[in-house]
Every structure is written in structure tokens, then in C-alpha cells.
Design a protein around this motif. Structure first.
Motif, short mmCIF file in Angstrom:
data_model
loop_
_atom_site.label_atom_id
_atom_site.label_comp_id
_atom_site.label_asym_id
_atom_site.label_seq_id
_atom_site.Cartn_x
_atom_site.Cartn_y
_atom_site.Cartn_z
N SER A 1 0.82 -1.20 0.00
CA SER A 1 0.00 0.00 0.00
C SER A 1 0.86 1.25 0.00
N GLN A 2 1.99 1.20 0.70
CA GLN A 2 2.88 2.36 0.71
C GLN A 2 3.48 2.62 -0.68
N HIS A 3 3.80 1.55 -1.37
CA HIS A 3 4.34 1.68 -2.72
C HIS A 3 3.30 2.30 -3.66
N THR A 4 2.05 1.89 -3.52
CA THR A 4 0.97 2.44 -4.35
C THR A 4 0.79 3.92 -4.08
N VAL A 5 0.80 4.30 -2.82
CA VAL A 5 0.65 5.72 -2.48
C VAL A 5 1.85 6.52 -2.99
N PHE A 6 3.03 5.94 -2.90
CA PHE A 6 4.23 6.62 -3.43
C PHE A 6 4.07 6.87 -4.93
N ASP A 7 3.59 5.85 -5.65
CA ASP A 7 3.37 6.01 -7.09
C ASP A 7 2.33 7.09 -7.38
N LEU A 8 1.27 7.12 -6.58
CA LEU A 8 0.24 8.15 -6.76
C LEU A 8 0.80 9.55 -6.55
N ARG A 9 1.59 9.71 -5.51
CA ARG A 9 2.18 11.02 -5.24
C ARG A 9 3.14 11.46 -6.34
N ARG A 10 3.91 10.51 -6.83
CA ARG A 10 4.84 10.81 -7.92
C ARG A 10 4.06 11.22 -9.18
N ASP A 11 2.99 10.49 -9.47
CA ASP A 11 2.17 10.81 -10.64
C ASP A 11 1.51 12.18 -10.49
N LEU A 12 1.06 12.50 -9.29
CA LEU A 12 0.46 13.82 -9.05
C LEU A 12 1.47 14.93 -9.28
N LYS A 13 2.68 14.72 -8.77
CA LYS A 13 3.73 15.72 -8.94
C LYS A 13 4.02 15.94 -10.42
N ASN A 14 4.11 14.86 -11.18
CA ASN A 14 4.36 14.98 -12.62
C ASN A 14 3.19 15.66 -13.33
N LYS A 15 1.98 15.34 -12.91
CA LYS A 15 0.81 15.95 -13.54
C LYS A 15 0.75 17.44 -13.23
N MET A 16 1.07 17.81 -12.00
CA MET A 16 1.03 19.22 -11.62
C MET A 16 2.07 20.04 -12.38
N ARG A 17 3.17 19.42 -12.78
CA ARG A 17 4.17 20.11 -13.58
C ARG A 17 3.63 20.48 -14.96
N ASN A 18 2.69 19.70 -15.46
CA ASN A 18 2.16 19.91 -16.81
C ASN A 18 0.96 20.86 -16.85
N PHE A 19 0.47 21.26 -15.67
CA PHE A 19 -0.65 22.21 -15.66
C PHE A 19 -0.19 23.55 -16.24
N PRO A 20 -1.07 24.23 -16.95
CA PRO A 20 -0.69 25.56 -17.44
C PRO A 20 -0.63 26.56 -16.27
N ILE A 21 0.14 27.61 -16.45
CA ILE A 21 0.30 28.64 -15.41
C ILE A 21 -1.05 29.27 -15.08
N SER A 22 -1.92 29.40 -16.08
CA SER A 22 -3.24 30.02 -15.84
C SER A 22 -4.06 29.22 -14.83
N TYR A 23 -3.82 27.92 -14.75
CA TYR A 23 -4.55 27.10 -13.77
C TYR A 23 -4.19 27.54 -12.36
N TYR A 24 -2.91 27.83 -12.12
CA TYR A 24 -2.46 28.23 -10.79
C TYR A 24 -2.91 29.65 -10.44
N ASP A 25 -3.32 30.43 -11.45
CA ASP A 25 -3.86 31.76 -11.17
C ASP A 25 -5.23 31.67 -10.50
N THR A 26 -5.98 30.63 -10.82
CA THR A 26 -7.34 30.49 -10.28
C THR A 26 -7.43 29.48 -9.14
N HIS A 27 -6.41 28.66 -8.97
CA HIS A 27 -6.41 27.64 -7.92
C HIS A 27 -5.15 27.77 -7.08
N SER A 28 -5.32 27.73 -5.78
CA SER A 28 -4.18 27.83 -4.88
C SER A 28 -3.39 26.52 -4.88
#
Length: 93
Positions: A1-28
Motif C-alpha cells: 500500500s505504501q508503494h501504491t501511495v508513493f506512485d500516486l504522489r509521484r504521478d500527481l507531482k508529474n501531472k502538476m508540472r504539466n498544468f498551465p500557469i493560468s490554472y495556478y492563477d485560479t487555484h491555490s
């Protein structure tokens, strides 16, 4: 379960890198991370509980099976035949 959560966090971090800057203007960023962390903690606790429950159930099943065999092999065979047939019939009904 810890490995799965680690993978999820890594995937989230990678996905957040690909968000456009305008997304962060409207979302904290903190709000996004807070929600993600909360969701991943819920997933982690659910996985841990289910894994523990699965191991306990398997151990219980084999312990009961061993006790049944030690008491009466013919009755154990009858149970091993009748229970799956009953489950199939109940599933159909």
C-alpha cells in the motif's frame, strides 16, 4: 500500500508540472496539495485496512479448513462440494 501511495504522489507531482500557469492563477497550490494529500491518505488507510483484512481472512479460512479435516475428512469434502454449489444457486436466484 505504501508503494501504491508513493506512485500516486509521484504521478500527481508529474501531472502538476504539466498544468498551465493560468490554472495556478485560479487555484491555490496549497489547496491542490491539501486535497491531494487528504485523498491519498484516505487511499493509503483503506489499502492498509483491506490488506490486513485479506490476510486475516485467508489465515482464518485455512485454519478452519485444517480443523475440519482433522475432525472428519468426509464431512469436509461434503462441505467443499455443497458450499460452492449453494453460492452459485443463490447467485442465480
Amino acid at each position: 500500500s505504501q508503494h501504491t501511495v508513493f506512485d500516486l504522489r509521484r504521478d500527481l507531482k508529474n501531472k502538476m508540472r504539466n498544468f498551465p500557469i493560468s490554472y495556478y492563477d485560479t487555484h491555490s497550490n496549497g489547496d491542490i496539495m491539501s486535497r491531494a494529500t487528504n485523498d491519498m491518505d484516505n487511499i493509503s488507510s483503506t489499502l492498509q485496512q483491506n490488506l490486513t483484512q485479506l490476510i486475516t481472512s485467508i489465515a482464518t479460512f485455512f485454519s478452519i479448513l485444517w480443523m475440519m479435516i482433522s475432525i472428519s475428512i468426509p464431512l469436509t469434502l461434503w462441505v467443499l462440494i455443497i458450499v460452492p454449489v449453494s453460492v452459485v444457486i443463490i447467485g442465480i436466484v
